[in-house]
Structures are given as structure tokens and as C-alpha cells.
Enzyme design. Structure first.
Site, PDB file in Angstrom:
ATOM      1  N   GLY A 131       0.715  -1.144   0.246  1.00  0.00           N
ATOM      2  CA  GLY A 131      -0.114  -0.121  -0.150  1.00  0.00           C
ATOM      3  C   GLY A 131       0.890   1.292  -0.157  1.00  0.00           C
ATOM      4  O   GLY A 131       0.315   2.179   0.308  1.00  0.00           O
ATOM      5  N   SER A 185       5.278   1.763  -3.622  1.00  0.00           N
ATOM      6  CA  SER A 185       7.156   1.670  -4.095  1.00  0.00           C
ATOM      7  C   SER A 185       6.423   1.116  -5.454  1.00  0.00           C
ATOM      8  O   SER A 185       8.230   1.184  -5.825  1.00  0.00           O
ATOM      9  CB  SER A 185       7.711   0.876  -2.985  1.00  0.00           C
ATOM     10  OG  SER A 185       7.105  -0.627  -2.594  1.00  0.00           O
ATOM     11  N   SER A 213      11.277   1.391   6.070  1.00  0.00           N
ATOM     12  CA  SER A 213      11.965   2.495   5.185  1.00  0.00           C
ATOM     13  C   SER A 213      12.790   2.102   3.736  1.00  0.00           C
ATOM     14  O   SER A 213      13.476   3.667   3.594  1.00  0.00           O
ATOM     15  CB  SER A 213      11.663   3.490   6.059  1.00  0.00           C
ATOM     16  OG  SER A 213      10.157   3.575   6.395  1.00  0.00           O
ATOM     17  N   ARG A 214      13.351   0.968   3.717  1.00  0.00           N
ATOM     18  CA  ARG A 214      14.113   0.779   2.733  1.00  0.00           C
ATOM     19  C   ARG A 214      13.938   0.629   1.553  1.00  0.00           C
ATOM     20  O   ARG A 214      14.992   0.538   0.771  1.00  0.00           O
ATOM     21  CB  ARG A 214      15.042  -0.726   3.567  1.00  0.00           C
ATOM     22  CG  ARG A 214      14.425  -2.263   3.806  1.00  0.00           C
ATOM     23  CD  ARG A 214      15.291  -3.169   4.205  1.00  0.00           C
ATOM     24  NE  ARG A 214      15.954  -3.493   3.575  1.00  0.00           N
ATOM     25  CZ  ARG A 214      16.080  -4.419   2.005  1.00  0.00           C
ATOM     26  NH1 ARG A 214      14.495  -4.651   1.900  1.00  0.00           N
ATOM     27  NH2 ARG A 214      16.289  -4.987   1.944  1.00  0.00           N
ATOM     28  N   GLU A 226       7.879   5.285   7.516  1.00  0.00           N
ATOM     29  CA  GLU A 226       7.311   5.690   8.985  1.00  0.00           C
ATOM     30  C   GLU A 226       7.608   6.730   9.467  1.00  0.00           C
ATOM     31  O   GLU A 226       6.734   6.694  10.620  1.00  0.00           O
ATOM     32  CB  GLU A 226       8.417   4.856   9.879  1.00  0.00           C
ATOM     33  CG  GLU A 226       8.101   2.805   8.761  1.00  0.00           C
ATOM     34  CD  GLU A 226       9.758   2.791   9.474  1.00  0.00           C
ATOM     35  OE1 GLU A 226       9.261   2.060  10.876  1.00  0.00           O
ATOM     36  OE2 GLU A 226      10.805   2.649   8.673  1.00  0.00           O
TER      37      GLU A 226
END
Length: 782
Positions: free
Chosen positions: A491, A494, A533-534, A741
Site C-alpha cells: 500500500g 513503492s 523504510s528501505r 514510517e
């Protein structure tokens, strides 16, 4: 044609499938002859299991398998192996699974669960994290010293309730306090809260012949799931196939491993029948993991000038009954635990503590939303003690190029700009603008007082140095392209960002770039986990490398076809051409799977690009000092908030929120702003209402949305204003860094600070319910 896609607001490529209902989730999947699973859970928070009688359940027609902890005896754990698949000998939290059944339909499975008889012997309950660390506390896990863990990274303390103790020391804390003109100490509290994904945890499993296991799961990290499953059940990794279709939200709650081994074992016990489990909302709340609670104590020493000289911090994390991701949250919040401030002397202890609460796991922000409630409230309180404007106080102490973090990392120009973030939000909220006499009179008349609050934030990806990812891009026969990355888009958008990068680099209309949404570990390229968050930075770099690889192959073939040197070629509109003679070109569709000469000779072959990316330069941190390099990159941000507090009722209305995040580079403007607004709203929920509540016996009271309140439309701010600051990250794709995040971090802090500005009431515990604010107002008046 314009192929400058990066930075534009491209609509989500999965949008149509999701809004039309075409997207298929685990809950939508079924197989002929499939069985349905249900679990029996404990009504006690801590108790011995004296006996379990399953005979009546096994005799019920339609029941194909019944398991207890003695059949499903294996233990799970991503960092500390401490959680049985089903409780063995004792339960450690209300809602823990003690037995499971598989039956031909849900109704029979539910009846079978009711027929299972469990005799318990209640044990003393430990619910207070501060009590749990005392020397005489009862032990939730007496065998903690024997549990497997990752040595040198996590440090469980045997014969205690501490499953990890992270220590950090910088400078000389004693000398720092001796040189301070003022010392302020406060304690802050954060309760456990829920992830609340729209899709509950769902699993389908089939244990086939030769121990070949196939799992369909709503999992964030399929390769990690496969790895942990292999370890737990001692099954060769090549025997395990994990398939992840679309996911209806995760927020960290679907990382790691949860119900998959249990459902697979039910399949094995059913002679290889496919078994499906979909958690009810009550099971999602009571049995599956939540976000940890926190008690934070911060002691700050400052000079009269406002410079912070020393800070001593203790974080006690309420991990609940099992460690799960909690021990890594303790570590990650430890090395960033003083916030984005330049402080010479720091002593920090961050501890993961067992209690008889529901167990905690990863949650959006990975502990940072919790610690920043404490950090940014403390900064506000220190500034007030100094008689200094809190913006001015922060600006004196924030990290800037040349600063050194608490782990010894230098801050550079490209590290991100927290000062620009806070100045932006302060300006847009009207910071420092005094109220008019008319506004003051109206407040006094109505009892509704307005106030403003600010707060900063930062976070780095919490991951090991081998947290690698990879990507494949492949030309189709018509010159279109499909790509595959195994990091999950649940969601966050990305995959759309990846498509934009590919379309721009390979000169393709974005409509011709297709993503493989279903991730299958037997087919997809490897990815560590979709956490931290990578995705943007690591998957983005992997996709760029894959595009570069494909581009070289395109040029190799085109150079032969066009009889030109590779350095004389360039990409055009879905083609390759000779720079000096643009009319000399070959289209992608002509070379995608091999070029054929007029006489029938063929050259080349299918064009497939491969790329990978790994976190560079990370180090193991020193066990006693926490010094080292834990961060791939830091993302900084800030919030400003204006609220209106009705002193007659305690109700707090959010008038406006302004958020600035230094994203490095915007890849998709629409997606990143959507992410930020979504994170802000999620943060508002933790600020105003969300909280897991237990009675004194440890029974969970908030088992449904009747009692557990999430924000509704009427709770949303009147205005959410988003600013994306762009300080390019040197090693990021196009300079981008992660920001998924971060938007929910410090929302509670900004709101708490704003309430204090409006009323003079200082709050030390979230959430800010009307009852809590009203009570504090009355205490303040007296």
C-alpha cells in the site's frame, strides 16, 4: 516524448485493481477440498496448563486434525527463539493460542474448538514494566538464558525479564551534569497499541509429499518467513515455497513469522490437505502482535545559554510475553535515542522487558514514535525551565554538518536538514505570532483555548549489513517490460516509484512497464525484508542497476544491428539510435527476444537485466558503548500543530498540522504526500484515542473497535500541510531516501506541546483523551 517520470505524481499502478476488487488477497484464494482452521486461546494472562482434553473435538464429524503444544512443540523467534507455536505447559498472555483444529468448514472448526477442554492453574500476573525489572520480580521466561539469539547483537540477561539490554555511552556523563547549570528529569508513558491493517493475518498452507511445503501468506517479508520457517521446523529451505499476493496493509505487524508454521502443521496432520486460516478481528487484536508500550525516563543537563551538556536516558520497553522484533526495536531506538540533537555527553540504557501483556512487534516507526513522545516533550519542558522559546532552544542544539551523533557518526551536508524542516513548519504554523486581544477575549468567553506545538524527528533504517535486495527487469516480445522485486508493496506505492525509475531510464511509456505483484520465493529475486523504510533506497538502487544491465545488453545487440560503436548509441522513443544519424535506429520490439536478419540469421536473445543493492558501511555496535555505524541514512523531519482545547469538556480539536520531511528527492509526488498524510493521520490516532487496556488479571478489555478507538473522519485535522525538503542522499536513487514510517513520529509530541501551550497543562502519558485532559485541567487549576 518526455520520459522525465521521476518526481511526478503518477497514479498508483495497482489502483484500478484494488478499487474494482480485482486484486486477489489470501482471503480470496480457495482450493478444492480445502480445510479451515481455528484456534483456541487462553482466558488467562499467566497460568500453567494442567491438561488439555481434545477427544471430543477429534470425534466431531468433519474434523480432520487437532493439535496442541505437545504436537506443535517447535519454537519461533526472529531474533530470540522464545515463542512456542502453541503454548506448551503454560500460557504467558491472554489470547495466546493453546490448541488448533482443521475441519471441512468454519462452523465445524468453531464447534470443535469449543469442545476442547483445558484445565489451567493461574499464576501471578506481571503487568507493570517497572516492576518487571526489579530483582525479585517473577520470571516470565525462567529459561531465558538458554534461548538462542544473535550473539554480539542482542544481549538477554539470564534470570531476569530483560530479553535485550542495549547500552550507549558518549563522552563523560558525570562531568556533563557537573558542568550543567540546570538539570531537569521527567518520566513519560506510552501504552501498547494495535496495527489495525484492513486485512487481518491470513495463511493457506499445504504440506505435500516429500515434505514439500507451499504457503500463501499476507506476509511483508516472504524470504525471511521462508528462512524462519526452515529453522523452526528443520525443513530444508528449498522445500519451502512462500507466495505473497496483494496485501491489505501491514505496518510491521506482518513482518517476521506468525501463524504459518501452525497452519502448515495442521496440513501435515490432515494428510497433506490444504488448510486456510483467516484471523477474525478479535483474534487479530487478542492473539496477534501489537506495538510495544514504553516507560521513558530522561534527565537533561543544560547551560543557561540553552546548550545541552548531558543527557541520561532509560527506555523500558513493554515487550509483552515474547520478544519478537522487540529486541531490535530496543537496539534501534537506543542508537537514535537522544533525537537529532548534538549532545556531547550521553548515557542511554534501552531494555526489552517481558510482561504478561500481548506481545509486541515491529510497528510503523519501529519504536521512534514512542521515544519521540518523550524526547520532544522533554525538550519543551527544558526550554520552559530556561525561559526560552522552544524553537530557539531546538535550533541551538540540533544536528548540523560537522555534528557527531551519539554513536559517533559524522553529519554531512547530504545527511539531511532537520533545521530546514523545523524552520519550515514553524513558519507555516505562524510560530511566535501573539494572539490578539480579541482572540484572548473569545477564548476566555468560550473556554476554548488555542495553542501551538512543534517537534522534530529522525529515523534510520534498522537493518543488518546483509540486508540486501535485488531486481529483475525483462523485455517482452513487443518491447514492453515487466519487473520483479520481492520487497512487498502493501500500500506504500513503492512499485509505482520503481516503475517510474524504469520508464525514465529506459525511455519507455510508463504504461508499458508492468510489475509482477505476486511474490513467489521460488521465482522472485531475493529481498531481505519489507521493513525499515528501505524499499525506496535499496530496491530503487537495485532497479537502477538492473536497468543499467539491461541497457548494456540493448546496446550490445544494437551496436551489431546498426554497425556502430556502443558509445555512439543513445536511447530514443522505445528504440536505440545512432547519435550522428538519428534515422538509423532499431526498436526494442525488434531486439527484445533476439534480432532476426532478413536472411533468417538471429543474434542476441531475451533481454533480462539483473540488479542488486546492499546496505553499505554498517558496523556492529560496541556492546558497552553503542559506538559504531548503525545507519545507512538518516531521514529528518518536523511537525507543527495548532489545537483548540475545550476546557469545559477536555475535548481537543486539531486545527492544523504542518509536516516537513527531508525525503532527499521526491520520486512520486502524489505517493510521497499520500504517505505523509497517512502517517500523520495514523499518528493522530495514537495521540487522541488508541490504547490497549487490561484489567488487573491481565485480561484484554479492548478486544473490538467498540472499545479500541481508531480515528474517524470527524477526528481528522482541519488542515494537513505537507512540505518535502530535498537534500539529496549521495547513495540514494536520484538522491532519495525512505520516508514511509517517519510522518507518524512526533505527532503525539507536537500535540502534547500544543495542548500545554493552550492550557498550561503538562501531559506525560498518551493518548490525550478528553477524560485525561479534563482531569489534568482540574488538577492544574487546583
Amino acid at each position: 516524448m518526455d520520459y522525465n517520470y521521476v518526481g511526478k505524481g503518477i497514479p498508483r499502478i495497482d489502483g484500478v485493481e484494488k478499487v474494482t476488487g480485482e486484486a486477489q488477497y489470501v482471503q480470496d484464494i480457495s482450493f478444492k477440498g480445502m480445510l479451515y482452521a481455528k484456534i483456541k486461546t487462553s482466558p488467562y494472562a499467566h497460568a500453567l496448563i494442567k491438561s488439555i482434553n481434545t477427544s471430543k473435538a477429534k470425534e466431531l464429524p468433519g474434523v480432520k486434525a487437532v493439535l496442541t503444544g505437545h504436537e506443535a512443540y517447535q519454537k519461533l523467534g526472529i531474533y530470540i527463539v522464545d515463542k512456542p507455536i502453541l503454548a506448551v505447559d503454560k500460557v504467558r498472555y491472554f489470547g495466546e493460542a493453546v490448541a488448533a483444529v482443521a475441519a471441512v468448514n468454519i462452523d465445524i472448526a468453531e464447534r470443535a474448538i469449543d469442545l476442547i477442554e483445558v484445565e489451567y492453574e493461574p499464576l501471578p500476573v506481571l503487568l507493570d514494566v517497572e516492576e518487571a525489572v526489579k530483582p525479585n520480580a517473577i520470571l516470565i521466561h525462567p529459561d531465558l538464558g538458554n534461548y538462542k539469539t544473535i550473539p554480539g547483537v542482542f544481549f538477554p540477561e539470564a534470570n531476569t525479564n530483560v530479553s535485550n539490554h542495549f547500552k550507549l555511552k558518549k563522552g563523560d556523563i558525570k562531568k556533563g551534569f557537573e558542568e550543567s547549570d540546570l538539570i531537569i528529569e521527567n518520566k513519560f508513558y506510552v501504552p501498547q497499541i494495535l496495527h489495525v491493517p484492513m486485512e487481518t493475518h491470513s495463511v493457506i498452507a499445504k504440506w505435500g509429499t516429500g515434505d514439500k511445503i507451499k504457503i500463501w501468506s499476507s506476509a511483508q517479508s516472504p524470504f525471511t518467513l521462508r528462512n524462519l520457517f526452515s529453522i523452526a521446523l528443520n525443513i530444508p529451505m528449498e522445500n519451502i515455497e512462500v507466495i505473497v499476493p496483494y496485501i491489505g496493509g501491514g505496518f510491521g505487524g506482518k513482518a517476521g513469522i506468525h501463524l504459518e508454521p501452525l497452519i502448515a502443521l495442521l496440513s501435515k496432520a490432515s494428510n497433506g490437505k490444504t488448510v486456510k486460516f483467516v484471523a477474525t478481528r478479535e483474534e487479530e487484536i487478542s492473539t496477534l502482535p501489537c506495538r510495544q508500550g514504553l516507560v521513558a525516563t530522561i534527565k537533561t543537563g543544560v547551560k543557561k545559554s540553552g546548550k545541552i551538556i548531558a543527557e541520561e536516558i532509560e527506555y523500558l520497553w513493554d515487550a509483552g510475553a515474547y520478544a519478537d522484533y522487540g529486541v531490535n526495536i530496543t537496539r534501534a531506538t537506543g542508537y537514535s535515542g537522544a533525537g537529532p540533537y548534538d549532545i556531547e555527553n550521553v548515557k542511554l540504557d534501552s531494555e526489552t522487558v517481558y510482561t504478561n501483556h500481548l506481545f509486541g512487534t515491529a510497528y510503523r516507526g519501529f519504536g521512534h514514535a514512542e521515544i519521540f513522545w518523550a524526547i520532544e516533550r522533554q525538550m519543551e519542558l527544558v526550554a520552559k525551565k530556561l525561559g526560552m522559546d522552544s524553537l530557539e532552544f531546538r535550533l541551538k542544539n540540533l544536528l548540523r554538518p560537522g555534528s557527531i551523533t551519539i554513536t559517533g557518526e559524522p553529519i554531512h551536508e547530504q545527511s539531511g536538514n532537520v533545521i530546514k524542516c523545523i524552520k519550515t513548519v514553524a513558519d507555516r504554523i505562524g510560530w511566535g505570532k501573539p494572539k490578539s486581544e480579541e482572540e484572548k477575549a473569545l477564548e476566555k468567553k468560550t473556554g476554548k483555548y488555542r495553542g501551538k506545538g512543534i517537534a522534530v524527528l529522525h529515523k534510520a533504517p534498522a537493518m543488518p549489513s546483509n540486508a540486501a535486495t535485488s531486481a529483475i527487469v525483462q523485455m517482452n516480445e513487443d518491447g514492453s517490460l515487466r519487473f520483479n522485486v520481492a520487497g512487498i508493496d502493501m500500500g506504500q506505492g513503492s512499485y509505482t516509484a520503481m516503475a517510474q525509475i524504469i520508464a525514465e531510464r529506459l525511455h519507455l511509456p510508463i504504461e508499458k512497464v508492468h510489475v509482477v505483484f505476486e511474490t513467489d520465493t521460488d521465482e522472485a529475486p531475493y529481498d531481505w525484508q519489507t521493513v525499515a523504510s528501505r524499499m525506496t533506497i535499496l530496491a530503487g538502487n537495485a532497479v537502477i542497476e538492473a536497468c543499467n544491465d539491461l541497457k548494456e545488453q540493448i546496446f550490445d545487440v544494437a551496436a551489431i544491428v546498426l554497425r556502430a560503436a556502443k558509445h555512439d548509441l543513445a536511447l530514443g522513443d522505445e528504440c536505440v539510435y545512432v547519435k550522428q544519424f538519428p534515422e538509423e535506429k532499431v526498436y526494442y520490439s525488434e531486439i527484445a527476444v533476439g534480432y532476426t536478419y532478413p536472411n533468417g540469421n538471429g543474434i542476441g536473445g531475451p533481454l533480462i537485466g539483473r540488479g542488486n543493492s546492499i546496505a553499505q558501511g554498517l558496523t556492529i555496535l560496541d556492546q558497552e558503548t553503542g559506538q559504531g555505524r548503525p545507519a545507512l541514512d538518516w531521514t529528518f523531519g518536523a511537525h507543527a500543530m495548532e489545537v483548540e482545547v475545550d476546557t469545559n469538556t477536555g475535548d481537543t480539536k486539531i486545527i492544523k498540522i504542518v509536516t516537513a520531511i527531508d525525503v532527499g528527492k521526491v520520486i512520486n509526488e502524489m505517493a510521497v504526500k499520500g504517505q505523509i498524510v497517512g502517517g500523520v493521520v495514523q499518528g493522530v490516532g495514537t495521540a487522541i484515542s488508541e490504547e490497549l487496556k487490561y484489567n488487573k488479571e491481565g485480561k484484554l478489555l479492548t478486544k473490538s473497535f467498540v472499545d479500541y478507538k481508531i480515528p474517524t473522519m470527524q477526528d481528522l485535522p482541519g488542515s494537513i500541510e505537507v512540505h518535502c525538503i530535498e537534500t539529496p542522499q549521495l547513495d540514494g536513487p536520484y538522491g532519495a531516501r525512505g520516508c514511509a514510517e517517519h510522518p507518524m513520529i512526533s505527532i503525539t509530541s507536537a500535540m502534547g506541546n500544543a495542548i500545554a501551550d493552550a492550557t498550561g497543562v503538562e501531559l506525560f502519558e498518551t493518548p490525550f483523551t478528553a477524560e485525561k485532559v479534563y482531569k489534568a485541567l482540574n488538577e492544574y487549576k487546583h
